[in-house]
Write a protein that holds these residues in place. Structure first.
Motif, PDB file in Angstrom:
ATOM      1  N   LEU A  29      37.744  33.004  74.134  1.00 44.32           N
ATOM      2  CA  LEU A  29      37.130  32.897  72.812  1.00 44.32           C
ATOM      3  C   LEU A  29      38.190  32.767  71.729  1.00 44.32           C
ATOM      4  O   LEU A  29      39.241  33.386  71.813  1.00 44.32           O
ATOM      5  N   LYS A  30      37.896  31.954  70.718  1.00 47.77           N
ATOM      6  CA  LYS A  30      38.793  31.851  69.570  1.00 47.77           C
ATOM      7  C   LYS A  30      37.970  31.967  68.303  1.00 47.77           C
ATOM      8  O   LYS A  30      36.819  31.515  68.241  1.00 47.77           O
ATOM      9  N   ARG A  31      38.564  32.588  67.283  1.00 48.52           N
ATOM     10  CA  ARG A  31      37.875  32.747  66.001  1.00 48.52           C
ATOM     11  C   ARG A  31      37.729  31.387  65.331  1.00 48.52           C
ATOM     12  O   ARG A  31      38.608  30.544  65.401  1.00 48.52           O
ATOM     13  N   ASP A  32      36.622  31.205  64.659  1.00 49.19           N
ATOM     14  CA  ASP A  32      36.359  29.991  63.876  1.00 49.19           C
ATOM     15  C   ASP A  32      35.632  30.460  62.628  1.00 49.19           C
ATOM     16  O   ASP A  32      34.398  30.506  62.606  1.00 49.19           O
ATOM     17  N   GLY A  33      36.397  30.871  61.602  1.00 45.75           N
ATOM     18  CA  GLY A  33      35.787  31.471  60.423  1.00 45.75           C
ATOM     19  C   GLY A  33      35.130  32.773  60.831  1.00 45.75           C
ATOM     20  O   GLY A  33      35.738  33.576  61.536  1.00 45.75           O
ATOM     21  N   PRO A  34      33.868  32.971  60.455  1.00 44.22           N
ATOM     22  CA  PRO A  34      33.193  34.206  60.841  1.00 44.22           C
ATOM     23  C   PRO A  34      32.652  34.169  62.277  1.00 44.22           C
ATOM     24  O   PRO A  34      32.189  35.170  62.790  1.00 44.22           O
ATOM     25  N   ASN A  35      32.731  33.020  62.924  1.00 39.95           N
ATOM     26  CA  ASN A  35      32.159  32.837  64.255  1.00 39.95           C
ATOM     27  C   ASN A  35      33.242  32.772  65.322  1.00 39.95           C
ATOM     28  O   ASN A  35      34.423  32.884  65.025  1.00 39.95           O
ATOM     29  N   TYR A  36      32.820  32.568  66.559  1.00 38.73           N
ATOM     30  CA  TYR A  36      33.735  32.381  67.683  1.00 38.73           C
ATOM     31  C   TYR A  36      33.360  31.103  68.410  1.00 38.73           C
ATOM     32  O   TYR A  36      32.192  30.744  68.489  1.00 38.73           O
ATOM     33  N   ARG A  37      34.364  30.411  68.943  1.00 35.29           N
ATOM     34  CA  ARG A  37      34.158  29.227  69.771  1.00 35.29           C
ATOM     35  C   ARG A  37      34.765  29.473  71.135  1.00 35.29           C
ATOM     36  O   ARG A  37      35.760  30.165  71.274  1.00 35.29           O
ATOM     37  N   HIS A  38      34.163  28.836  72.117  1.00 37.29           N
ATOM     38  CA  HIS A  38      34.691  28.872  73.477  1.00 37.29           C
ATOM     39  C   HIS A  38      35.824  27.858  73.529  1.00 37.29           C
ATOM     40  O   HIS A  38      35.671  26.717  73.099  1.00 37.29           O
ATOM     41  N   LYS A  39      36.984  28.241  74.031  1.00 29.40           N
ATOM     42  CA  LYS A  39      38.149  27.348  74.042  1.00 29.40           C
ATOM     43  C   LYS A  39      37.958  26.133  74.935  1.00 29.40           C
ATOM     44  O   LYS A  39      38.419  25.045  74.602  1.00 29.40           O
ATOM     45  N   GLU A  40      37.285  26.283  76.060  1.00 30.66           N
ATOM     46  CA  GLU A  40      37.090  25.166  76.983  1.00 30.66           C
ATOM     47  C   GLU A  40      35.901  24.293  76.597  1.00 30.66           C
ATOM     48  O   GLU A  40      35.863  23.115  76.923  1.00 30.66           O
ATOM     49  N   HIS A  41      34.916  24.887  75.962  1.00 30.24           N
ATOM     50  CA  HIS A  41      33.692  24.185  75.557  1.00 30.24           C
ATOM     51  C   HIS A  41      33.512  24.445  74.064  1.00 30.24           C
ATOM     52  O   HIS A  41      32.720  25.294  73.668  1.00 30.24           O
ATOM     53  N   ASP A  42      34.245  23.692  73.249  1.00 30.74           N
ATOM     54  CA  ASP A  42      34.288  24.022  71.822  1.00 30.74           C
ATOM     55  C   ASP A  42      32.983  23.794  71.073  1.00 30.74           C
ATOM     56  O   ASP A  42      32.853  24.182  69.920  1.00 30.74           O
ATOM     57  N   SER A  43      31.988  23.213  71.724  1.00 35.05           N
ATOM     58  CA  SER A  43      30.688  23.095  71.060  1.00 35.05           C
ATOM     59  C   SER A  43      29.830  24.344  71.303  1.00 35.05           C
ATOM     60  O   SER A  43      28.738  24.457  70.777  1.00 35.05           O
ATOM     61  N   LEU A  44      30.352  25.284  72.098  1.00 34.94           N
ATOM     62  CA  LEU A  44      29.663  26.547  72.356  1.00 34.94           C
ATOM     63  C   LEU A  44      30.161  27.567  71.340  1.00 34.94           C
ATOM     64  O   LEU A  44      31.335  27.936  71.336  1.00 34.94           O
ATOM     65  N   VAL A  45      29.266  27.996  70.447  1.00 36.84           N
ATOM     66  CA  VAL A  45      29.642  28.843  69.319  1.00 36.84           C
ATOM     67  C   VAL A  45      28.818  30.117  69.298  1.00 36.84           C
ATOM     68  O   VAL A  45      27.602  30.079  69.475  1.00 36.84           O
ATOM     69  N   TYR A  46      29.514  31.248  69.076  1.00 36.28           N
ATOM     70  CA  TYR A  46      28.828  32.522  68.853  1.00 36.28           C
ATOM     71  C   TYR A  46      28.638  32.664  67.350  1.00 36.28           C
ATOM     72  O   TYR A  46      29.612  32.771  66.604  1.00 36.28           O
ATOM     73  N   VAL A  47      27.410  32.636  66.890  1.00 31.25           N
ATOM     74  CA  VAL A  47      27.081  32.723  65.473  1.00 31.25           C
ATOM     75  C   VAL A  47      26.948  34.206  65.132  1.00 31.25           C
ATOM     76  O   VAL A  47      25.926  34.832  65.415  1.00 31.25           O
ATOM     77  N   THR A  48      27.993  34.758  64.539  1.00 26.33           N
ATOM     78  CA  THR A  48      28.035  36.207  64.325  1.00 26.33           C
ATOM     79  C   THR A  48      26.960  36.708  63.383  1.00 26.33           C
ATOM     80  O   THR A  48      26.394  37.773  63.598  1.00 26.33           O
TER      81      THR A  48
END
Length: 116
Positions: A29-48
């Motif tokens: 997982l990598k931070r993307d603003g307030p959310n997280y993205r999966h490094k291998e599948h960057d279209s998979l986002v955890y909407v915090t």
């Protein structure tokens, strides 16, 4: 091969994907603003803010069971057992980003105190 019960499938669907990834796929997982993205599948986002996963390239929300089956290629029985079966002696309650951040901070403090 033994099957799984409807209750185990329900538990697997409710498993916390964020917690699963933190425990079993550390560093994915990598931070993307307030959310997280999966490094291998960057279209998979955890909407915090909403506490759910969204797979943008597929246009849908996903859960831990979906992740293991659709992204990691597990069969149903293996995915359920990984999330809610005998190998997992606990389940992942759904938690907010703030809860995850607090847990990470607590682990860091314990690590610094114990010298691990």
């Amino acid at each position: 091969m033994p099957g799984v019960t409807k209750e185990q499938i329900r538990q697997a669907r409710e498993a916390d994907l964020f917690a699963y990834l933190e425990r079993h796929e550390r560093g994915v997982l990598k931070r993307d603003g307030p959310n997280y993205r999966h490094k291998e599948h960057d279209s998979l986002v955890y909407v915090t803010a909403k506490n759910y996963w969204y797979w943008n390239s597929r246009g849908k929300r996903i859960n831990a069971l979906d992740y293991l089956m659709e992204i990691r290629g597990y069969g149903l029985v293996d995915a359920v057992n990984a999330l809610a079966g005998p190998a997992m002696q606990y389940s992942f309650p759904s938690r907010s980003y703030q809860d995850h951040a607090a847990a990470r901070q607590a682990r860091a403090i314990l690590k610094s105190i114990s010298g691990i």
